[in-house]
Design a protein around this motif. Structure first.
Motif, PDB file in Angstrom:
ATOM      1  N   LEU A   6     -21.252  27.647  23.951  1.00  0.00           N
ATOM      2  CA  LEU A   6     -19.841  27.423  23.659  1.00  0.00           C
ATOM      3  C   LEU A   6     -19.645  25.972  23.225  1.00  0.00           C
ATOM      4  O   LEU A   6     -20.354  25.080  23.679  1.00  0.00           O
ATOM      5  CB  LEU A   6     -18.997  27.692  24.905  1.00  0.00           C
ATOM      6  CG  LEU A   6     -18.909  29.131  25.386  1.00  0.00           C
ATOM      7  CD1 LEU A   6     -18.148  29.199  26.702  1.00  0.00           C
ATOM      8  CD2 LEU A   6     -18.249  30.005  24.348  1.00  0.00           C
ATOM      9  N   PRO A   7     -18.647  25.730  22.363  1.00  0.00           N
ATOM     10  CA  PRO A   7     -18.337  24.345  21.998  1.00  0.00           C
ATOM     11  C   PRO A   7     -17.890  23.551  23.233  1.00  0.00           C
ATOM     12  O   PRO A   7     -17.306  24.107  24.168  1.00  0.00           O
ATOM     13  CB  PRO A   7     -17.180  24.488  21.005  1.00  0.00           C
ATOM     14  CG  PRO A   7     -17.167  25.907  20.576  1.00  0.00           C
ATOM     15  CD  PRO A   7     -17.809  26.695  21.675  1.00  0.00           C
ATOM     16  N   HIS A   8     -18.180  22.271  23.225  1.00  0.00           N
ATOM     17  CA  HIS A   8     -17.832  21.390  24.343  1.00  0.00           C
ATOM     18  C   HIS A   8     -16.680  20.481  23.923  1.00  0.00           C
ATOM     19  O   HIS A   8     -16.737  19.866  22.854  1.00  0.00           O
ATOM     20  CB  HIS A   8     -19.053  20.557  24.752  1.00  0.00           C
ATOM     21  CG  HIS A   8     -18.969  20.026  26.133  1.00  0.00           C
ATOM     22  ND1 HIS A   8     -19.157  20.821  27.237  1.00  0.00           N
ATOM     23  CD2 HIS A   8     -18.697  18.780  26.588  1.00  0.00           C
ATOM     24  CE1 HIS A   8     -19.031  20.086  28.324  1.00  0.00           C
ATOM     25  NE2 HIS A   8     -18.743  18.836  27.955  1.00  0.00           N
ATOM     26  N   PHE A   9     -15.632  20.412  24.747  1.00  0.00           N
ATOM     27  CA  PHE A   9     -14.451  19.615  24.457  1.00  0.00           C
ATOM     28  C   PHE A   9     -14.195  18.633  25.597  1.00  0.00           C
ATOM     29  O   PHE A   9     -14.453  18.943  26.758  1.00  0.00           O
ATOM     30  CB  PHE A   9     -13.221  20.514  24.282  1.00  0.00           C
ATOM     31  CG  PHE A   9     -13.335  21.471  23.135  1.00  0.00           C
ATOM     32  CD1 PHE A   9     -13.019  21.074  21.845  1.00  0.00           C
ATOM     33  CD2 PHE A   9     -13.756  22.779  23.347  1.00  0.00           C
ATOM     34  CE1 PHE A   9     -13.126  21.960  20.780  1.00  0.00           C
ATOM     35  CE2 PHE A   9     -13.859  23.670  22.289  1.00  0.00           C
ATOM     36  CZ  PHE A   9     -13.543  23.254  21.003  1.00  0.00           C
ATOM     37  N   TYR A  10     -13.660  17.462  25.230  1.00  0.00           N
ATOM     38  CA  TYR A  10     -13.324  16.420  26.199  1.00  0.00           C
ATOM     39  C   TYR A  10     -11.817  16.205  26.172  1.00  0.00           C
ATOM     40  O   TYR A  10     -11.207  16.168  25.098  1.00  0.00           O
ATOM     41  CB  TYR A  10     -14.052  15.120  25.847  1.00  0.00           C
ATOM     42  CG  TYR A  10     -15.542  15.261  25.948  1.00  0.00           C
ATOM     43  CD1 TYR A  10     -16.213  14.993  27.134  1.00  0.00           C
ATOM     44  CD2 TYR A  10     -16.286  15.691  24.854  1.00  0.00           C
ATOM     45  CE1 TYR A  10     -17.586  15.145  27.235  1.00  0.00           C
ATOM     46  CE2 TYR A  10     -17.667  15.838  24.937  1.00  0.00           C
ATOM     47  CZ  TYR A  10     -18.304  15.566  26.129  1.00  0.00           C
ATOM     48  OH  TYR A  10     -19.666  15.718  26.224  1.00  0.00           O
ATOM     49  N   ARG A  20     -10.962   8.082  29.721  1.00  0.00           N
ATOM     50  CA  ARG A  20     -11.939   8.942  29.051  1.00  0.00           C
ATOM     51  C   ARG A  20     -12.403  10.061  29.974  1.00  0.00           C
ATOM     52  O   ARG A  20     -12.653   9.839  31.150  1.00  0.00           O
ATOM     53  CB  ARG A  20     -13.157   8.136  28.633  1.00  0.00           C
ATOM     54  CG  ARG A  20     -12.931   7.206  27.471  1.00  0.00           C
ATOM     55  CD  ARG A  20     -14.225   6.473  27.130  1.00  0.00           C
ATOM     56  NE  ARG A  20     -15.320   7.388  26.894  1.00  0.00           N
ATOM     57  CZ  ARG A  20     -15.704   7.795  25.690  1.00  0.00           C
ATOM     58  NH1 ARG A  20     -15.083   7.362  24.629  1.00  0.00           N
ATOM     59  NH2 ARG A  20     -16.715   8.620  25.554  1.00  0.00           N
ATOM     60  N   ASP A  21     -12.535  11.224  29.405  1.00  0.00           N
ATOM     61  CA  ASP A  21     -13.145  12.363  30.092  1.00  0.00           C
ATOM     62  C   ASP A  21     -14.624  12.350  29.720  1.00  0.00           C
ATOM     63  O   ASP A  21     -14.980  12.594  28.570  1.00  0.00           O
ATOM     64  CB  ASP A  21     -12.479  13.656  29.622  1.00  0.00           C
ATOM     65  CG  ASP A  21     -13.146  14.905  30.159  1.00  0.00           C
ATOM     66  OD1 ASP A  21     -14.030  14.803  31.042  1.00  0.00           O
ATOM     67  OD2 ASP A  21     -12.780  15.993  29.694  1.00  0.00           O
ATOM     68  N   ASP A  22     -15.474  12.034  30.678  1.00  0.00           N
ATOM     69  CA  ASP A  22     -16.908  11.965  30.410  1.00  0.00           C
ATOM     70  C   ASP A  22     -17.639  13.266  30.711  1.00  0.00           C
ATOM     71  O   ASP A  22     -18.824  13.395  30.424  1.00  0.00           O
ATOM     72  CB  ASP A  22     -17.538  10.821  31.211  1.00  0.00           C
ATOM     73  CG  ASP A  22     -17.055   9.462  30.733  1.00  0.00           C
ATOM     74  OD1 ASP A  22     -16.807   9.306  29.529  1.00  0.00           O
ATOM     75  OD2 ASP A  22     -16.915   8.556  31.580  1.00  0.00           O
ATOM     76  N   GLN A  23     -16.933  14.244  31.301  1.00  0.00           N
ATOM     77  CA  GLN A  23     -17.577  15.513  31.646  1.00  0.00           C
ATOM     78  C   GLN A  23     -17.286  16.598  30.632  1.00  0.00           C
ATOM     79  O   GLN A  23     -18.186  17.317  30.223  1.00  0.00           O
ATOM     80  CB  GLN A  23     -17.143  15.962  33.036  1.00  0.00           C
ATOM     81  CG  GLN A  23     -17.606  15.023  34.119  1.00  0.00           C
ATOM     82  CD  GLN A  23     -17.177  15.497  35.485  1.00  0.00           C
ATOM     83  OE1 GLN A  23     -16.442  16.477  35.621  1.00  0.00           O
ATOM     84  NE2 GLN A  23     -17.623  14.817  36.515  1.00  0.00           N
ATOM     85  N   GLY A  24     -16.027  16.745  30.266  1.00  0.00           N
ATOM     86  CA  GLY A  24     -15.654  17.759  29.298  1.00  0.00           C
ATOM     87  C   GLY A  24     -15.747  19.171  29.849  1.00  0.00           C
ATOM     88  O   GLY A  24     -15.976  19.385  31.036  1.00  0.00           O
ATOM     89  N   ALA A  65     -17.670  17.499  20.763  1.00  0.00           N
ATOM     90  CA  ALA A  65     -18.909  16.859  21.225  1.00  0.00           C
ATOM     91  C   ALA A  65     -19.326  15.687  20.346  1.00  0.00           C
ATOM     92  O   ALA A  65     -20.042  14.799  20.793  1.00  0.00           O
ATOM     93  CB  ALA A  65     -20.031  17.892  21.306  1.00  0.00           C
ATOM     94  N   ASP A  66     -18.848  15.659  19.096  1.00  0.00           N
ATOM     95  CA  ASP A  66     -19.165  14.557  18.182  1.00  0.00           C
ATOM     96  C   ASP A  66     -18.153  13.419  18.250  1.00  0.00           C
ATOM     97  O   ASP A  66     -18.260  12.446  17.510  1.00  0.00           O
ATOM     98  CB  ASP A  66     -19.242  15.073  16.741  1.00  0.00           C
ATOM     99  CG  ASP A  66     -20.392  16.050  16.542  1.00  0.00           C
ATOM    100  OD1 ASP A  66     -21.458  15.846  17.162  1.00  0.00           O
ATOM    101  OD2 ASP A  66     -20.209  17.024  15.792  1.00  0.00           O
ATOM    102  N   GLY A  67     -17.131  13.564  19.108  1.00  0.00           N
ATOM    103  CA  GLY A  67     -16.126  12.523  19.260  1.00  0.00           C
ATOM    104  C   GLY A  67     -14.964  12.616  18.297  1.00  0.00           C
ATOM    105  O   GLY A  67     -14.105  11.738  18.265  1.00  0.00           O
ATOM    106  N   HIS A  68     -14.889  13.696  17.514  1.00  0.00           N
ATOM    107  CA  HIS A  68     -13.783  13.880  16.569  1.00  0.00           C
ATOM    108  C   HIS A  68     -12.582  14.489  17.296  1.00  0.00           C
ATOM    109  O   HIS A  68     -12.739  15.457  18.052  1.00  0.00           O
ATOM    110  CB  HIS A  68     -14.187  14.796  15.418  1.00  0.00           C
ATOM    111  CG  HIS A  68     -15.312  14.247  14.618  1.00  0.00           C
ATOM    112  ND1 HIS A  68     -16.568  14.809  14.637  1.00  0.00           N
ATOM    113  CD2 HIS A  68     -15.390  13.178  13.801  1.00  0.00           C
ATOM    114  CE1 HIS A  68     -17.369  14.115  13.852  1.00  0.00           C
ATOM    115  NE2 HIS A  68     -16.681  13.104  13.335  1.00  0.00           N
ATOM    116  N   THR A  69     -11.400  13.962  17.042  1.00  0.00           N
ATOM    117  CA  THR A  69     -10.183  14.522  17.626  1.00  0.00           C
ATOM    118  C   THR A  69      -9.920  15.881  17.004  1.00  0.00           C
ATOM    119  O   THR A  69      -9.885  16.017  15.776  1.00  0.00           O
ATOM    120  CB  THR A  69      -8.982  13.587  17.392  1.00  0.00           C
ATOM    121  OG1 THR A  69      -9.259  12.322  18.004  1.00  0.00           O
ATOM    122  CG2 THR A  69      -7.707  14.170  17.978  1.00  0.00           C
TER     123      THR A  69
END
Length: 92
Positions: A6-10, A20-24, A65-69
């Motif tokens: 599954l995709p990972h989101f923060y 910052r959410d470091d776990q997601g 996961a790549d840091g893109h909003t």
């Protein structure tokens, strides 16, 4: 056979201070991330209660996961009505 991931989101928060959410969280898609962002914001507002007026704005910013909003949601507090808002006259 490889299992699909599954995709990972923060879910980062900002009320003047960015946390910052470091776990997601793994979620099926962006739509699920939108729903979670609204739920997170709702929980924060419930927890903050009247103290929300001190910051007057709170945002949840979701990144992939790549840091893109991918989505953000913001609640704002004000003593003034939103621009363009009027109370419609009733037809009585």
């Amino acid at each position: 056979m490889l299992e699909a991931r599954l995709p990972h989101f923060y879910f980062h928060t900002d009320n003047g201070d960015c946390i910052r959410d470091d776990q997601g969280e793994d979620l099926p898609d962006v739509e699920a991330a939108r729903e979670e962002a609204v739920a997170v914001l709702g929980e924060i507002l419930r927890y903050r209660g009247a103290a929300f007026w001190e910051t007057a704005s709170f945002s949840v910013i979701v990144t992939d996961a790549d840091g893109h909003t991918v989505v953000s949601v913001t609640a704002k507090a004000s003593d003034a009505p939103p621009e363009g808002w009027t109370l419609a006259e009733s037809g009585t």
